[in-house]
Write an enzyme that holds these catalytic residues in place. Sequence first.
Site, PDB file in Angstrom:
ATOM      1  N   ASP A 173       0.598  -1.092  -0.045  1.00 56.40           N
ATOM      2  CA  ASP A 173      -0.076  -0.488  -0.153  1.00 56.40           C
ATOM      3  C   ASP A 173       0.973   1.779   0.330  1.00 56.40           C
ATOM      4  O   ASP A 173       1.894   1.111   0.315  1.00 56.40           O
ATOM      5  CB  ASP A 173      -0.817  -0.197   1.217  1.00 56.40           C
ATOM      6  CG  ASP A 173      -1.999  -1.156   1.411  1.00 56.40           C
ATOM      7  OD1 ASP A 173      -2.367  -1.911   0.473  1.00 56.40           O
ATOM      8  OD2 ASP A 173      -2.459  -0.960   2.313  1.00 56.40           O
ATOM      9  N   ARG A 185      -1.891  -0.710  -8.556  1.00 55.98           N
ATOM     10  CA  ARG A 185      -2.638  -0.293  -8.144  1.00 55.98           C
ATOM     11  C   ARG A 185      -3.258   1.066  -8.157  1.00 55.98           C
ATOM     12  O   ARG A 185      -2.180   1.602  -7.500  1.00 55.98           O
ATOM     13  CB  ARG A 185      -3.007  -0.673  -6.518  1.00 55.98           C
ATOM     14  CG  ARG A 185      -4.534  -0.014  -6.358  1.00 55.98           C
ATOM     15  CD  ARG A 185      -4.536  -0.427  -4.832  1.00 55.98           C
ATOM     16  NE  ARG A 185      -4.800  -1.571  -4.008  1.00 55.98           N
ATOM     17  CZ  ARG A 185      -3.786  -2.053  -2.566  1.00 55.98           C
ATOM     18  NH1 ARG A 185      -3.447  -1.295  -2.637  1.00 55.98           N
ATOM     19  NH2 ARG A 185      -3.891  -3.259  -2.673  1.00 55.98           N
TER      20      ARG A 185
HETATM   21  C1  LIG Z   1      -9.376  -1.119  -2.900  1.00 55.57           C
HETATM   22  C2  LIG Z   1      -8.628   0.422  -2.068  1.00 55.57           C
HETATM   23  C3  LIG Z   1      -7.140   0.250  -1.858  1.00 55.57           C
HETATM   24  C4  LIG Z   1      -6.808   1.293  -1.505  1.00 55.57           C
HETATM   25  N1  LIG Z   1      -5.399   1.550  -1.086  1.00 55.57           N
HETATM   26  C5  LIG Z   1      -4.638   3.419  -1.192  1.00 55.57           C
HETATM   27  C6  LIG Z   1      -3.513   2.992  -1.010  1.00 55.57           C
HETATM   28  O1  LIG Z   1      -2.749   2.590  -1.005  1.00 55.57           O
HETATM   29  N2  LIG Z   1      -3.487   4.359  -0.281  1.00 55.57           N
HETATM   30  C7  LIG Z   1      -3.969   5.089  -0.665  1.00 55.57           C
HETATM   31  O2  LIG Z   1      -3.226   6.869  -0.348  1.00 55.57           O
HETATM   32  N3  LIG Z   1      -5.337   5.548  -0.712  1.00 55.57           N
HETATM   33  C8  LIG Z   1      -5.841   3.982  -0.566  1.00 55.57           C
HETATM   34  N4  LIG Z   1      -6.756   3.752  -1.497  1.00 55.57           N
HETATM   35  C9  LIG Z   1      -8.124   5.273  -0.360  1.00 55.57           C
HETATM   36  C10 LIG Z   1      -8.221   5.852  -2.038  1.00 55.57           C
HETATM   37  O3  LIG Z   1      -6.984   6.221  -2.710  1.00 55.57           O
HETATM   38  C11 LIG Z   1      -8.980   7.045  -2.197  1.00 55.57           C
HETATM   39  O4  LIG Z   1      -8.457   7.778  -0.850  1.00 55.57           O
HETATM   40  C12 LIG Z   1     -10.669   6.390  -1.423  1.00 55.57           C
HETATM   41  O5  LIG Z   1     -10.745   5.288  -2.361  1.00 55.57           O
HETATM   42  C13 LIG Z   1     -11.576   7.256  -2.030  1.00 55.57           C
HETATM   43  O6  LIG Z   1     -11.440   7.415  -3.656  1.00 55.57           O
HETATM   44  P1  LIG Z   1     -12.718   6.960  -4.546  1.00 55.57           P
HETATM   45  O7  LIG Z   1     -11.833   7.160  -6.008  1.00 55.57           O
HETATM   46  O8  LIG Z   1     -13.807   6.034  -4.484  1.00 55.57           O
HETATM   47  O9  LIG Z   1     -13.976   7.893  -5.189  1.00 55.57           O
HETATM   48  P2  LIG Z   1     -13.708   9.640  -4.145  1.00 55.57           P
HETATM   49  O10 LIG Z   1     -13.228  10.936  -4.762  1.00 55.57           O
HETATM   50  O11 LIG Z   1     -14.007   9.584  -2.621  1.00 55.57           O
HETATM   51  O12 LIG Z   1     -15.850   9.914  -4.503  1.00 55.57           O
HETATM   52  C14 LIG Z   1     -15.714   9.702  -6.295  1.00 55.57           C
HETATM   53  C15 LIG Z   1     -17.362   9.399  -6.473  1.00 55.57           C
HETATM   54  O13 LIG Z   1     -17.166   7.951  -5.714  1.00 55.57           O
HETATM   55  C16 LIG Z   1     -18.890   8.000  -5.850  1.00 55.57           C
HETATM   56  N5  LIG Z   1     -18.809   7.473  -4.228  1.00 55.57           N
HETATM   57  C17 LIG Z   1     -17.459   7.001  -3.360  1.00 55.57           C
HETATM   58  N6  LIG Z   1     -18.039   6.080  -2.224  1.00 55.57           N
HETATM   59  C18 LIG Z   1     -19.434   5.775  -2.914  1.00 55.57           C
HETATM   60  C19 LIG Z   1     -20.178   5.189  -2.035  1.00 55.57           C
HETATM   61  N7  LIG Z   1     -19.704   4.730  -0.673  1.00 55.57           N
HETATM   62  N8  LIG Z   1     -20.998   4.754  -2.259  1.00 55.57           N
HETATM   63  C20 LIG Z   1     -21.458   5.054  -2.875  1.00 55.57           C
HETATM   64  N9  LIG Z   1     -20.766   6.268  -3.740  1.00 55.57           N
HETATM   65  C21 LIG Z   1     -19.899   6.563  -3.986  1.00 55.57           C
HETATM   66  C22 LIG Z   1     -18.881   9.421  -5.563  1.00 55.57           C
HETATM   67  O14 LIG Z   1     -19.926   9.035  -6.557  1.00 55.57           O
HETATM   68  C23 LIG Z   1     -18.693  10.258  -5.010  1.00 55.57           C
HETATM   69  O15 LIG Z   1     -19.122  11.601  -5.247  1.00 55.57           O
HETATM   70  C24 LIG Z   1      -7.829   2.802  -1.321  1.00 55.57           C
HETATM   71  C25 LIG Z   1      -8.751   3.046  -2.578  1.00 55.57           C
HETATM   72  C26 LIG Z   1      -9.743   1.403  -2.465  1.00 55.57           C
HETATM   73  C27 LIG Z   1     -10.779   1.020  -3.213  1.00 55.57           C
END
Ligand SMILES: Cc1cc2nc3c(=O)[nH]c(=O)nc-3n(C[C@H](O)[C@H](O)[C@H](O)COP(=O)(O)OP(=O)(O)OC[C@H]3O[C@@H](n4cnc5c(N)ncnc54)[C@H](O)[C@@H]3O)c2cc1C
Length: 305
Positions: free
Chosen positions: A132, A182
Amino acid sequence: MEAITRDFFLFLSKNHLLNNIAKKRGGSFAAGKIIGGTDFKSSIKFIRQLNDSGLSVTVDHLGEFVDSEAVTRERTAECIETIEMISREKLDSQVSLKMTSLGLDIDRKLVIENMTKILDTAERHGVMVTIDMEDEVRCQATLDIFKEFKAKYSCISTVLQAYLYRTERDLSDLADYQPFLRLVKGAYKESPEVAFPEKKDVDENYKKLIEQSLLNGNYTAIASHDDQIIEYTKMLAKKHHIPNSQFEFQMLYGMRSKTQLDLVKQGYKMRVYVPYGLDWYGYFMRRLAERPSNIAFAFKGMVKS
Ligand SMILES: Cc1cc2nc3c(=O)[nH]c(=O)nc-3n(C[C@H](O)[C@H](O)[C@H](O)COP(=O)(O)OP(=O)(O)OC[C@H]3O[C@@H](n4cnc5c(N)ncnc54)[C@H](O)[C@@H]3O)c2cc1C
C-alpha cells in the site's frame, strides 16, 4: 461544511482513548460490514462469501506506523500465517500491507528482512502481495523497496496515488519493471506543495495515469468507487482494445456492494479490499472522513450490534 466534517473525522481517527475503547469492545459491530473481523481466521467466512459471488479479495491487517521492532516481527509472522491460510483454505485472495507496519520508520534493513520472509512465502504459495502507499514523505522509500524486490520476486505489486504531482514521473520510471499497479486517488492529508488541492485536478490526473499505465501494458488495478472513473476505464479499454484480463477494479469492503457485483456480471474482474484486525477504529473514521454519508450506515450497524 464538507471540509469541516472531513477534518473532524480525521481528528477523531487519531484519538487514542476512543481507539482503546474500540479495541476493548472488539469489532463486532464492524465485522462483516466494513472489516472482515478482528483477526484473519474470523474473516475467512466473509472472504468465502465474496469469493462465492465471484469477487476476488485482498486482505489487509490493520495497523500502521509501528514503532517497535518486536511488533514488526509479530506482524511479519502473522502475515506469513495469513498467506499460508489463504493457500490452505484455497481462497481467492491477495495480501496488502504497509511498509510502516514492517518497520519503515525504524530501520530500512528491518523492513527488507521482514519483507524477504513474507515474499519467500508468498512466492511459494503464489499469493500476490501489494505494498500500500502511505503518505508522501514515505513515497520514495516505498517505491525504492518495491523496485528492489520486483527485481527478485514476481508476486509483488504497489500503489500510485493520483493526487501527487510526482506520480506521472514515478509511473514512467516504473515502466521497465512491468509492474502490477494499483492506481488510487490518494487518502492522506497532503500539502499543496506536493499534491493537487482540487478534486477535479486529481480526477483528471487519475484518468491520465490510468491511460498511461494501460497503454504501457501494465496489469492495472483501478481502485475507486467513482462511477466517472469506472466508466472512463471501460471506455478506454474499448477504444484501445485492452483485454479485460489486463485490468481489474477494486473497492473497499462494504462500499458499493451492488456495483461490485454488477461489474462482475458485466465480465470485469473485481477485487474487494477486506481489512481486519483490532485497529479498525482509525480505519473506520478515515472512511467516514472520505464520505460522511457513511455515517447513517455506521449508526445502523451500531444499533443492530
Ligand atoms: C481497494 C482500495 C485500495 C486503496 N489503497 C490505497 C493506498 O494504498 N493508499 C492510499 O493513499 N489510498 C488508498 N485507497 C483510498 C483511495 O486513495 C481513496 O481515498 C478512496 O478510494 C476514495 O476515492 P474514490 O476514488 O473511491 O472516490 P471519491 O473521490 O471519494 O468519490 C467520488 C465519487 O464516487 C462515488 N462514491 C464514492 N464512495 C461511494 C460510496 N461508498 N457509495 C456510493 N458512491 C460512492 C460518489 O459519487 C463520489 O462523489 C484505496 C482505495 C481502494 C478502493
